[in-house]
Design a protein around this motif. Structure first.
Motif, PDB file in Angstrom:
ATOM      1  N   PRO A  48       0.977  -1.046   0.027  1.00  0.00           N
ATOM      2  CA  PRO A  48       0.161  -0.226  -0.073  1.00  0.00           C
ATOM      3  C   PRO A  48       0.673   0.940   0.132  1.00  0.00           C
ATOM      4  O   PRO A  48       1.719   1.150   0.697  1.00  0.00           O
ATOM      5  CB  PRO A  48      -0.897   0.079   1.031  1.00  0.00           C
ATOM      6  CG  PRO A  48       0.339  -1.119   1.657  1.00  0.00           C
ATOM      7  CD  PRO A  48       0.801  -1.815   1.154  1.00  0.00           C
ATOM      8  N   ASN A  49       0.298   2.420  -0.867  1.00  0.00           N
ATOM      9  CA  ASN A  49       1.229   3.112  -0.029  1.00  0.00           C
ATOM     10  C   ASN A  49       0.556   4.279   0.481  1.00  0.00           C
ATOM     11  O   ASN A  49      -0.078   5.078  -0.077  1.00  0.00           O
ATOM     12  CB  ASN A  49       1.412   4.330  -2.309  1.00  0.00           C
ATOM     13  CG  ASN A  49       2.542   4.792  -2.656  1.00  0.00           C
ATOM     14  OD1 ASN A  49       2.031   5.941  -1.547  1.00  0.00           O
ATOM     15  ND2 ASN A  49       2.793   4.993  -3.925  1.00  0.00           N
ATOM     16  N   LEU A  50       1.090   4.507   1.601  1.00  0.00           N
ATOM     17  CA  LEU A  50       0.372   5.158   2.202  1.00  0.00           C
ATOM     18  C   LEU A  50       1.051   6.715   2.066  1.00  0.00           C
ATOM     19  O   LEU A  50       0.115   7.735   2.449  1.00  0.00           O
ATOM     20  CB  LEU A  50       1.253   4.739   3.679  1.00  0.00           C
ATOM     21  CG  LEU A  50       0.944   3.396   4.213  1.00  0.00           C
ATOM     22  CD1 LEU A  50       1.373   2.853   5.516  1.00  0.00           C
ATOM     23  CD2 LEU A  50      -0.907   2.546   4.220  1.00  0.00           C
ATOM     24  N   VAL A  51       1.543   6.946   1.582  1.00  0.00           N
ATOM     25  CA  VAL A  51       2.323   8.473   1.584  1.00  0.00           C
ATOM     26  C   VAL A  51       1.512   9.102   0.188  1.00  0.00           C
ATOM     27  O   VAL A  51       1.118  10.143   0.956  1.00  0.00           O
ATOM     28  CB  VAL A  51       3.761   8.959   1.066  1.00  0.00           C
ATOM     29  CG1 VAL A  51       4.382  10.141   0.850  1.00  0.00           C
ATOM     30  CG2 VAL A  51       4.696   8.038   2.160  1.00  0.00           C
ATOM     31  N   PHE A  52       0.753   8.330  -0.311  1.00  0.00           N
ATOM     32  CA  PHE A  52      -0.109   8.545  -1.613  1.00  0.00           C
ATOM     33  C   PHE A  52      -1.721   9.069  -0.573  1.00  0.00           C
ATOM     34  O   PHE A  52      -1.668   9.282  -0.715  1.00  0.00           O
ATOM     35  CB  PHE A  52      -0.058   8.096  -2.927  1.00  0.00           C
ATOM     36  CG  PHE A  52      -1.236   8.081  -4.223  1.00  0.00           C
ATOM     37  CD1 PHE A  52      -2.372   8.348  -3.782  1.00  0.00           C
ATOM     38  CD2 PHE A  52      -0.541   9.411  -4.785  1.00  0.00           C
ATOM     39  CE1 PHE A  52      -3.230   8.591  -5.075  1.00  0.00           C
ATOM     40  CE2 PHE A  52      -1.012   9.797  -5.673  1.00  0.00           C
ATOM     41  CZ  PHE A  52      -3.094   9.340  -6.063  1.00  0.00           C
ATOM     42  N   THR A  53      -1.846   7.712   0.193  1.00  0.00           N
ATOM     43  CA  THR A  53      -2.728   8.338   0.591  1.00  0.00           C
ATOM     44  C   THR A  53      -3.246   9.377   1.294  1.00  0.00           C
ATOM     45  O   THR A  53      -4.203  10.340   1.211  1.00  0.00           O
ATOM     46  CB  THR A  53      -3.276   6.942   1.368  1.00  0.00           C
ATOM     47  OG1 THR A  53      -2.262   6.276   0.942  1.00  0.00           O
ATOM     48  CG2 THR A  53      -4.609   6.969   2.417  1.00  0.00           C
ATOM     49  N   ILE A  54      -2.042   9.530   2.170  1.00  0.00           N
ATOM     50  CA  ILE A  54      -2.514  10.866   2.851  1.00  0.00           C
ATOM     51  C   ILE A  54      -2.359  12.130   2.529  1.00  0.00           C
ATOM     52  O   ILE A  54      -2.693  13.168   2.402  1.00  0.00           O
ATOM     53  CB  ILE A  54      -1.313  10.421   3.984  1.00  0.00           C
ATOM     54  CG1 ILE A  54      -1.078   9.869   5.022  1.00  0.00           C
ATOM     55  CG2 ILE A  54      -1.360  12.132   4.781  1.00  0.00           C
ATOM     56  CD1 ILE A  54       0.357   9.655   6.246  1.00  0.00           C
ATOM     57  N   PHE A  55      -1.903  11.997   1.271  1.00  0.00           N
ATOM     58  CA  PHE A  55      -1.679  12.957   0.418  1.00  0.00           C
ATOM     59  C   PHE A  55      -2.918  13.516  -0.395  1.00  0.00           C
ATOM     60  O   PHE A  55      -3.983  14.861  -0.200  1.00  0.00           O
ATOM     61  CB  PHE A  55      -0.199  13.109  -0.788  1.00  0.00           C
ATOM     62  CG  PHE A  55      -0.814  13.867  -2.588  1.00  0.00           C
ATOM     63  CD1 PHE A  55      -1.385  13.307  -2.846  1.00  0.00           C
ATOM     64  CD2 PHE A  55      -0.082  15.131  -3.045  1.00  0.00           C
ATOM     65  CE1 PHE A  55      -1.209  13.558  -4.638  1.00  0.00           C
ATOM     66  CE2 PHE A  55      -0.803  15.967  -3.960  1.00  0.00           C
ATOM     67  CZ  PHE A  55      -1.368  15.254  -4.523  1.00  0.00           C
TER      68      PHE A  55
END
Lengths: 176, 274
Positions: free
Chosen positions: A36-43
C-alpha cells in the motif's frame, strides 16, 4: 498561522513514518511485489478535503509527499513530485468545473477520485521514469497496490470526517 | 469588473509563484541529491532497523500457516536430493584428494582479491526490486560492486553509493543482466554460458546456445566475465528449459536462490580484481 505550521510539521512527521513503513515493514507483507502507498493516501486525503479556494495544504502535500516518494526513485528528484502536481491540478479542476459530491455519496466520490488519481500518478511515474532512462515494466503491480491502499484510504476518510466533525462541534460550543 | 480582473490576475500570479518555487526546490534537491538522500537515510535508519526486525519476525509467523501444506513435500524432496548428493560426494572424494594441493594455491590467490564489507539492509522496495544498505562511500563501497550473502549467493550490485548508504539493484530487477555459467554433473564437459535477466517478479535464463542440453535442477553460477561479480557465486537453478528451433538461443525458467525477505546482513565485495 503557528497552529497551521505545527499541523504541517505533524503531518510531515506522519508522512515520514509512513515512508519508513513502506520501505522497511510493508515489503515483508507484499502481495505480488505490491504494497500500500500510505504516503500517497495521506496526500490524497489532504487534497480531497482542502477547501475550494485554498492552496496552502495542497502545496504542502505535493511538496512533502513528492519529496518522500522521490527519495527511493533514482536518479532524479521531481518525477514523483511532478506526478503529484498533475493529480492535484486534476483534483482542483474537478472542484471548479464539476459539482462536488456531498452528503451520503461523498464516499463514492472520494473512492472514484482516489482510484483515478492513484492510477494517474502511477502512469505519470512510469512515463517520467521512462523519460529519464529508467523504464519499468508495466504489470499488475499498480492495480494491486491500489487495492491494497484502498482500506487505508477509506479508514483515513472516516477518521478525517470524525476529526472535522469534532472540530466543528468545538467551534460551535465556543459561541455560547 | 476591474476588481474581478485583478482577482483573476492575482490567482494566476499565485499559481505561477507556487510553480516557480516548486521548480527551484526541485533544482536544489537535484543539485544536492547525494547529500539529501544520505541525510534522509541517516534520519530514517533508527526507525527502519526495528521495523525490519519486527517485520521479518511477524511475517515468518504468518507465512508458516500458508506454507504448512508444502513443507512436507519439500522435506521429502530434500531427503531424496540429500541421498543423491551423498553418493556424488563419495565418487568425488578420490579426485578431490588429488586436486586438493593444486586447488589450495589457486583458492588462496582468489581469496586475496576478495575483501568483503558486511552491511545491514535498512530499506527495501519490493516493486522495484532494490534494497538500501547501511554502508556507503565512507566504508569503501562504490557503484558496481557485487553484493552477496554469507552462503556465496549473488544478490545484486550497487547502483548508487552515498556517504554512508548505498542502493542495490537485485538480480531480479528488470534492468539486471548477469553473466552465468551452468554447472552440470559432468565436470569434464565444456561450460555452458548464458545470462540471467531480471523480470521484477523473478528472473529467467537467456542467451544459451540452442544446442546446449539444459536439465531441471542444473545449477547456475556467476561466470565472472563482466567483471562485477566474482565467479562461482550461486545464482539459481533451472526449473524448465524452453527450446525453440526457430530462435537462435534457448531460454529457461529459473528459481533464484536469493531471498531478501529472510536475510538482514549482506556483504559488499569491495576488493574484487578480475
Amino acid at each position: 498561522m503557528i497552529r497551521r505550521i505545527l499541523a504541517f510539521a505533524a503531518l510531515f512527521l506522519l508522512m515520514f513514518l509512513c515512508s519508513a513503513l513502506q520501505r522497511s515493514f510493508l515489503p515483508y507483507f507484499s502481495v505480488m511485489s505490491a504494497i500500500p502507498n500510505l504516503v500517497f493516501t495521506i496526500f490524497f486525503l489532504l487534497i480531497f478535503f482542502e477547501p475550494k479556494y485554498e492552496y496552502a495544504t495542497g502545496i504542502f502535500a505535493v511538496t512533502a509527499a513528492g519529496f518522500l516518494l522521490d527519495i527511493p526513485l533514482s536518479p532524479y528528484f521531481g518525477i514523483a513530485m511532478g506526478s503529484l502536481v498533475a493529480v492535484y491540478a486534476f483534483r482542483k479542476a474537478i472542484i471548479f468545473f464539476l459539482k462536488e459530491g456531498t452528503g451520503n455519496y461523498r464516499m463514492f466520490h472520494f473512492l472514484a477520485l482516489f482510484c483515478g488519481g492513484f492510477l494517474g500518478y502511477q502512469g505519470l511515474l512510469h512515463a517520467g521514469l521512462a523519460l529519464v532512462g529508467r523504464p519499468e515494466p508495466l504489470g499488475l503491480t499498480p492495480v494491486i497496490s491500489l487495492l491494497y491502499s484502498l482500506p487505508f484510504a477509506v479508514a483515513g476518510f472516516y477518521l478525517y470526517n470524525l476529526v472535522a466533525e469534532r472540530q466543528a462541534q468545538n467551534k460551535q460550543l465556543k459561541l455560547f | 469588473m476591474d476588481i474581478y480582473i485583478k482577482k483573476q490576475n492575482s490567482s494566476w500570479q499565485k499559481i505561477l509563484a507556487m510553480a516557480g518555487s516548486l521548480a527551484v526546490l526541485i533544482i536544489f534537491l537535484n543539485f544536492f541529491q547525494a547529500e539529501v538522500r544520505n541525510s534522509f537515510y541517516a534520519a530514517s535508519s533508527p526507525i527502519s532497523n526495528p521495523l525490519i526486525y519486527g517485520a521479518s519476525a511477524t511475517s515468518g509467523f504468518f507465512s508458516s500457516f500458508f506454507t504448512f501444506a508444502d513443507t512436507k513435500q519439500e522435506n521429502e524432496a530434500l531427503i531424496s536430493e540429500n541421498r543423491q548428493l551423498l553418493s556424488q560426494i563419495t565418487m568425488l572424494q578420490d579426485s578431490a584428494r588429488q586436486a586438493h594441493i593444486t586447488n589450495l594455491a589457486t583458492q588462496t590467490a582468489a581469496t586475496r582479491s576478495l575483501s568483503l564489507a558486511p552491511a545491514q539492509i535498512i530499506g527495501m522496495d519490493a516493486a522495484r526490486n532494490t534494497i538500501t544498505l547501511d554502508k556507503g562511500l565512507s566504508d569503501g563501497v562504490t557503484e558496481n560492486m557485487a553484493v552477496i550473502s554469507h552462503e556465496n549467493v549473488a544478490y545484486g550490485r550497487v547502483f548508487a553509493a552515498y556517504a554512508h548508504f548505498s542502493e542495490v539493484v537485485l538480480v531480479s530487477n528488470a534492468s539486471s543482466v548477469l553473466n552465468i555459467k551452468i554447472q552440470n554433473s559432468d565436470p569434464l564437459a565444456a561450460p555452458i554460458y548464458g545470462a540471467v535477466k531480471g523480470s521484477n517478479s523473478g528472473a529467467y535464463l537467456d542467451l544459451v546456445s540452442s544446442d546446449a542440453e539444459l536439465k531441471e535442477g542444473d545449477l547456475l553460477v556467476t561466470s565472472g566475465l563482466e567483471g562485477i561479480f566474482p565467479k562461482d557465486l550461486l545464482v539459481g537453478s533451472i526449473i524448465a528449459a524452453d527450446k525453440n528451433d526457430a530462435k537462435a538461443f534457448q531460454t529457461a525458467s529459473i528459481r533464484l536462490f536469493f531471498n531478501a525477505g529472510n536475510i538482514d546482513t549482506l556483504f559488499v565485495v569491495t576488493g574484487y580484481k578480475k
